[in-house]
Design an enzyme around this catalytic site. Structure first.
Site, PDB file in Angstrom:
ATOM      1  N   SER A 246     -24.327  -8.467 -17.133  1.00 29.13           N
ATOM      2  CA  SER A 246     -25.597  -8.740 -16.486  1.00 29.13           C
ATOM      3  C   SER A 246     -25.904  -7.764 -15.365  1.00 29.13           C
ATOM      4  CB  SER A 246     -25.625 -10.170 -15.957  1.00 29.13           C
ATOM      5  OG  SER A 246     -25.109 -10.177 -14.647  1.00 29.13           O
ATOM      6  N   LYS A 247     -27.172  -7.665 -15.108  1.00 33.67           N
ATOM      7  CA  LYS A 247     -27.676  -6.784 -14.064  1.00 33.67           C
ATOM      8  C   LYS A 247     -27.045  -7.143 -12.722  1.00 33.67           C
ATOM      9  CE  LYS A 247     -32.092  -5.491 -12.091  1.00 33.67           C
ATOM     10  NZ  LYS A 247     -33.535  -5.649 -12.144  1.00 33.67           N
ATOM     11  N   ARG A 248     -26.816  -8.422 -12.531  1.00 33.86           N
ATOM     12  CA  ARG A 248     -26.303  -8.889 -11.246  1.00 33.86           C
ATOM     13  C   ARG A 248     -24.944  -8.269 -10.904  1.00 33.86           C
ATOM     14  NH1 ARG A 248     -26.022 -14.375 -12.116  1.00 33.86           N
ATOM     15  NH2 ARG A 248     -27.792 -14.060 -13.469  1.00 33.86           N
TER      16      ARG A 248
END
Ligand code: GLU
Length: 470
Positions: A246-248
């Site tokens: 994920s981008k996070r």
């Protein structure tokens, strides 16, 4: 003719999973002599990021994924940016209103949250019951409204997905989704159908998150009398068994990997194999080979776990294969960052580093030796394996200086070893430490002299002589 598309939302970022979706759609189209289309899905104006379309276009370009139709290049089915197609969606929404497959809904946010608070899991079709006259009147009065899809309350629908097989969904599990928002913009749920049809998309390749909502879209195709595309849903790329990449976590963007020093095609090659099996056990594949080998049958039903170490290994194969010029050009920005303004032959540095880096950011560690001399530590002369020490260095330093002047450095150092009754490796160790102040260097004494130049080498050795005297 096969026509596929990549339909990203412009979020300012291209996720590696999105890139893989684009890649598969591209490979499939090219394999069948078809066209690959880029469509920008920007109907959610609240998520808009300035420059986001450019980021997508530039990322696809770097990845070598060329679209045949889309923004900038145009095509016969444009515009390819959804916010420029508003009138088109409204036209078909009106058609659905007339056929009863859609209806206007005036429910306020308050009413919607109220019904949810009272246990409703989906919209209750309240506005479907309004009379035509009342709807007309409220619209005329300027009341805000949305247009919703009218989904049958009972029954079910089955369709075939090329990866997942037959998928059946009960209509009771589907909600009367909004097709047109109160600002007149379509939602994804509507625009994807209209655009895929009008753009002549034959194969719809997208993330598995749309697998269960596809029956809703099929109802729209049917209501409009259109042929449904072939569906190919893809499993996500995972960080581990439980979590999506994920981008996070800051490790999922194509650009992030480029910044980390991965080569664009190595990334493309690696992600091609994450979720698709070419069934020939080969791992290093060019874009042409990927096109040639690609098949829907090779797509995996299970999700795959991203393995950065493996991608690193694949990247190292590409690094080794670069021409000296290509490697040097790719390394320059990293020299500027990690070891700028050194008085060395940078082209030769590239020659030394190319076989020693897997990804370009390895240059940081591999070039650290360039700073070592400034904080010279004589303790480095002490080496257990070679049985060398500071006294030995003191004894050898004059011979080291003389050897540097010699025509053939290696022969000269060998002669020193013989004269002193030492092993060649012992003399080599002392020599290289004296020259660089670093335990690890890409190459031995001769290479270091070539890198620094003879004058600098002599300056360094005299300096070490002074240090050893003290
Ligand atoms: N805009 C959608 C997304 O980014 C596209 C999905 C699709 O390919 O239909 O998820």
């Amino acid at each position: 003719m096969v026509r596929t598309r990549f339909a990203p939302s412009p979020t300012g970022y291209l996720h590696i999973g999105g890139l893989r979706t684009a890649l598969y759609a591209y490979l499939f189209a090219k394999k069948h002599g078809g066209k690959f289309i880029l469509r920008i899905e920007d109907t959610d104006r609240t998520r808009e990021v300035a420059g986001a379309v450019d980021i997508i276009i530039s990322a696809l370009d770097k990845a070598g994924i060329r679209y045949d139709e889309g923004p900038i290049v145009g095509g016969d089915h444009g515009p390819y940016i959804q916010s420029e197609r508003k009138d088109i969606y409204l036209k078909y929404a009106k058609q659905l209103l007339e056929s009863g497959d859609a209806y206007c809904c005036f429910c306020s946010k308050e009413r919607l949250s109220d019904i949810h608070e009272h246990g409703a899991t989906k919209y209750d079709k309240h506005c479907l019951r309004l009379s035509k006259a009342e709807v007309q009147e409220r619209i005329a009065r300027g009341e805000p409204y949305v247009i919703r899809q009218n989904i049958p309350e009972t029954g079910n629908s089955t369709y075939h997905d090329e990866v997942f097989g037959d998928v059946t969904v009960d209509f009771s599990d589907l909600e009367d989704n909004i097709l047109i928002k109160s600002d007149g913009m379509p939602t994804y749920n509507f625009a994807n159908v209209i655009d895929d049809h009008l753009m002549g998309i034959t194969h719809c390749i997208r993330g598995v998150e749309y697998l269960m909502s596809t029956p809703k879209y099929n109802l729209l195709y049917d209501a409009l009398g259109w042929e449904r595309p072939v569906y190919i849903h893809l499993q996500p790329i995972m960080r581990d068994a439980q979590h999506k990449l994920s981008k996070r976590d800051g490790d999922a963007g194509f650009e992030d990997f480029l910044r980390k020093g991965f080569l664009p095609h190595a990334i493309v090659n690696y992600i091609a194999l994450l979720g698709w099996n070419p069934k020939n056990n080969r791992e290093k594949l060019s874009m042409d080979e990927l096109i040639d080998l690609f098949s829907i049958e090779g797509l995996q039903k299970s999700s795959s776990i991203f393995d950065e170490t493996k991608m690193r290994w694949l990247n190292s194969l590409y690094v080794k294969e670069m021409s000296a010029y290509e490697f040097h050009a790719a390394a320059l920005p990293f020299y500027a960052e990690y070891c700028p303004d050194k008085n060395i032959d940078y082209e030769y540095l590239s020659e030394l580093l190319q076989p020693r880096v897997e990804i370009l950011t390895d240059i940081k560690e591999r070039s650290a030796f360039l700073d070592a001399f400034d904080s010279f530590d004589t303790e480095l002369f002490v080496n257990k394996k070679w049985k060398t020490d500071v006294d030995m260095a003191r004894r050898l330093i004059d011979s080291c200086i003389k050897a540097t002047e010699a025509e053939d450095l290696n022969a000269a150092l060998e002669a020193v070893a013989e004269a002193e009754g030492l092993k060649k490796g012992q003399v080599m160790w002392i020599y290289r430490i004296a020259l660089t102040g670093a335990a690890a260097t890409p190459g031995g004494g001769a290479e270091m002299i070539k890198l620094f130049g003879k004058a600098e080498a002599l300056r360094r050795l005299s300096h070490v002589k002074e240090i050893l005297k003290a």
